[in-house]
Scaffold this active site. Structure first.
Site, PDB file in Angstrom:
ATOM      1  N   ASP A   1     -22.004  38.569  15.242  1.00  0.00           N
ATOM      2  CA  ASP A   1     -22.995  38.133  15.511  1.00  0.00           C
ATOM      3  C   ASP A   1     -22.756  36.612  15.811  1.00  0.00           C
ATOM      4  O   ASP A   1     -21.772  35.934  15.485  1.00  0.00           O
ATOM      5  CB  ASP A   1     -24.306  38.181  14.490  1.00  0.00           C
ATOM      6  CG  ASP A   1     -23.814  37.441  13.093  1.00  0.00           C
ATOM      7  OD1 ASP A   1     -22.725  37.879  12.526  1.00  0.00           O
ATOM      8  OD2 ASP A   1     -24.619  36.548  12.555  1.00  0.00           O
TER       9      ASP A   1
ATOM     10  N   GLU B   1     -23.910  37.587   9.753  1.00  0.00           N
ATOM     11  CA  GLU B   1     -23.441  36.355   9.031  1.00  0.00           C
ATOM     12  C   GLU B   1     -24.195  35.166   9.214  1.00  0.00           C
ATOM     13  O   GLU B   1     -24.158  34.463   8.310  1.00  0.00           O
ATOM     14  CB  GLU B   1     -21.677  36.336   9.670  1.00  0.00           C
ATOM     15  CG  GLU B   1     -20.996  35.294   8.634  1.00  0.00           C
ATOM     16  CD  GLU B   1     -21.162  33.683   8.959  1.00  0.00           C
ATOM     17  OE1 GLU B   1     -21.143  33.106   7.771  1.00  0.00           O
ATOM     18  OE2 GLU B   1     -21.826  33.374   9.995  1.00  0.00           O
TER      19      GLU B   1
HETATM   20 ZN   LIG Z   1     -19.073  31.783  11.935  1.00  0.00          ZN
END
Ligand SMILES: [Zn+2]
Length: 392
Positions: free
Chosen positions: A80, A146
């Site tokens: 992501d 994340e």
């Molecule tokens: Zn990162």
């Protein structure tokens, strides 16, 4: 490597919190790339998430088996990315139309986190192509979510029981420009939303309403000052050495200039040195909100977006720290130092289960900025360090 990086940047992977569809398209592209390398096994560990069109947040683990099968070296990168932000601030190229210029690849996600992702893939590809057997198992994990707390990414993988205390874990998601810094500790982090509710009215008749925007701003400014004064300690082991307290996001309120807002929503991002108790910080935030409520008649609700208590740091003499130091020294002739940072990474989740994790890569720290880029040399040189970690 550059071509692979370019291909990955072209596919955005934005979380539903930021209005995106998640990581599936990028994960599918990545799987195609991984299949050409010749890993021993590629597995998917999807986490269910109804907020994205596909209903799932993909996590991929690619294994390359080594001689010692009881030891696994993990290199963990995230699929992501954060949104591009104000597009007019991008001066070199559009965020998802990557270009190669002056030894750099420009585009959103180039450095955070595709550069290390490509390094890790090509470290294995180089070993494979050269017929070098890895001393230990290598597992490359490509995770979702994340940037928004890792619930559907690394935390999901930890729940599957994939990691053991004896594993060697590298999270290449933070670093400095020459790779001389190995992160082994993090600050605690709290993200919260301040929801101030007053009463909407015509802006020309403010006495008939209660301006939530003014009260929300006054509270935010007072809170900013209070926290900075109270939590001002420095710890030189960390970079930056102090706690950071920043008002950040602001939600849209009214549609017209002549409407007096009845609601105001502001967010803070706080990174607090581990020597402070996060609950005490939260208590101060709440106490000041109650005070403002009494003073103004507005309602101020503090909503926690995320909270992570800093886990016990990774031992500076843990095997992975020493191996990494040696690999950096050998390839670059510099002596790296281990210490703490403010940004939370998924290494904290590993430390929390007692697995020693280090955060390391070589970057110009362009993450989350317009004109984000990755240096091709950094990408190549980090791949060498990763390959050495597998073989030393
Ligand atoms: Zn990162």
């Amino acid at each position: 490597m550059t071509q692979t990086l370019v291909e990955l940047i072209r596919i955005p992977a934005i979380s539903p919190e930021n209005g995106g569809e998640g990581e599936l398209k990028k994960a599918e592209k990545l799987t195609q790339i991984l299949k050409t390398v010749g890993f021993d096994k590629i597995e998917r560990y999807d986490a269910e998430d109804k907020r994205v069109p596909s209903g799932k947040r993909p996590n991929i683990v690619a294994y390359y088996y080594g001689g010692n099968t009881s030891e696994t070296l993990w290199i963990i990168s995230h699929l992501d990315i954060v949104p591009a932000g104000e597009e007019s601030l991008w001066t070199i190229t559009k965020p998802f139309q990557p270009i190669v210029k002056n030894g750099r690849v420009y585009g959103r996600g180039s450095e955070d986190n595709m550069q290390p992702m490509v390094s890790s893939i090509f470290a294995v590809k180089a070993l494979k192509d050269l017929g070098v057997k890895s001393k230990r198992n290598i597992a490359l994990a490509f995770v979702a979510d994340e940037e928004q707390g890792s619930t559907y990414g690394i935390q999901h993988l930890i729940k599957q029981g994939l990691f053991k205390k004896a594993d060697l874990i590298v999270v290449p998601d933070s670093g400095n420009e020459n790779g001389s810094f190995i992160e082994i500790a993090e600050k605690g982090a709290i993200w919260f939303r301040i929801r101030t509710t007053g009463k909407q009215a015509h802006a020309s008749r403010p006495h008939t309403g209660l301006n939530a925007h003014r009260i929300g701003m006054e509270y935010a400014v007072a809170l900013d000052k209070l926290l900075h004064e109270k939590y001002s300690k420095k710890d030189e082991y960390f970079d930056p050495p102090e706690s950071t307290i920043e008002p950040t996001k602001k939600d849209k309120n009214v549609d017209a200039v002549n409407i007096l807002p009845g609601e105001d929503i502001t967010y803070f991002d706080c990174r607090i040195l581990p020597s402070y108790d996060l609950d005490k910080v939260l208590n101060d935030i709440q106490t000041l909100a109650t005070e403002f409520e009494k003073k103004t008649g507005a309602r101020i609700k503090i909503e926690i977006v995320s909270k992570s208590v800093a886990p016990k740091p990774t031992d500076a003499n843990a095997q992975i720290v020493l191996m990494l130091k040696e690999a950096i020294e050998e390839t670059r002739g510099i002596e790296p130092k281990a210490g703490g940072i403010g940004g939370g990474t998924c290494a904290a989740f590993f430390r929390a289960i007692g697995a020693p994790a280090v955060v390391w890569c070589t970057i110009d720290e362009m993450a989350h900025q317009p004109d984000e880029y990755a240096k091709i040399d950094n990408m190549v040189n980090d791949a060498k360090v990763f390959a050495l970690l597998a073989t030393v």
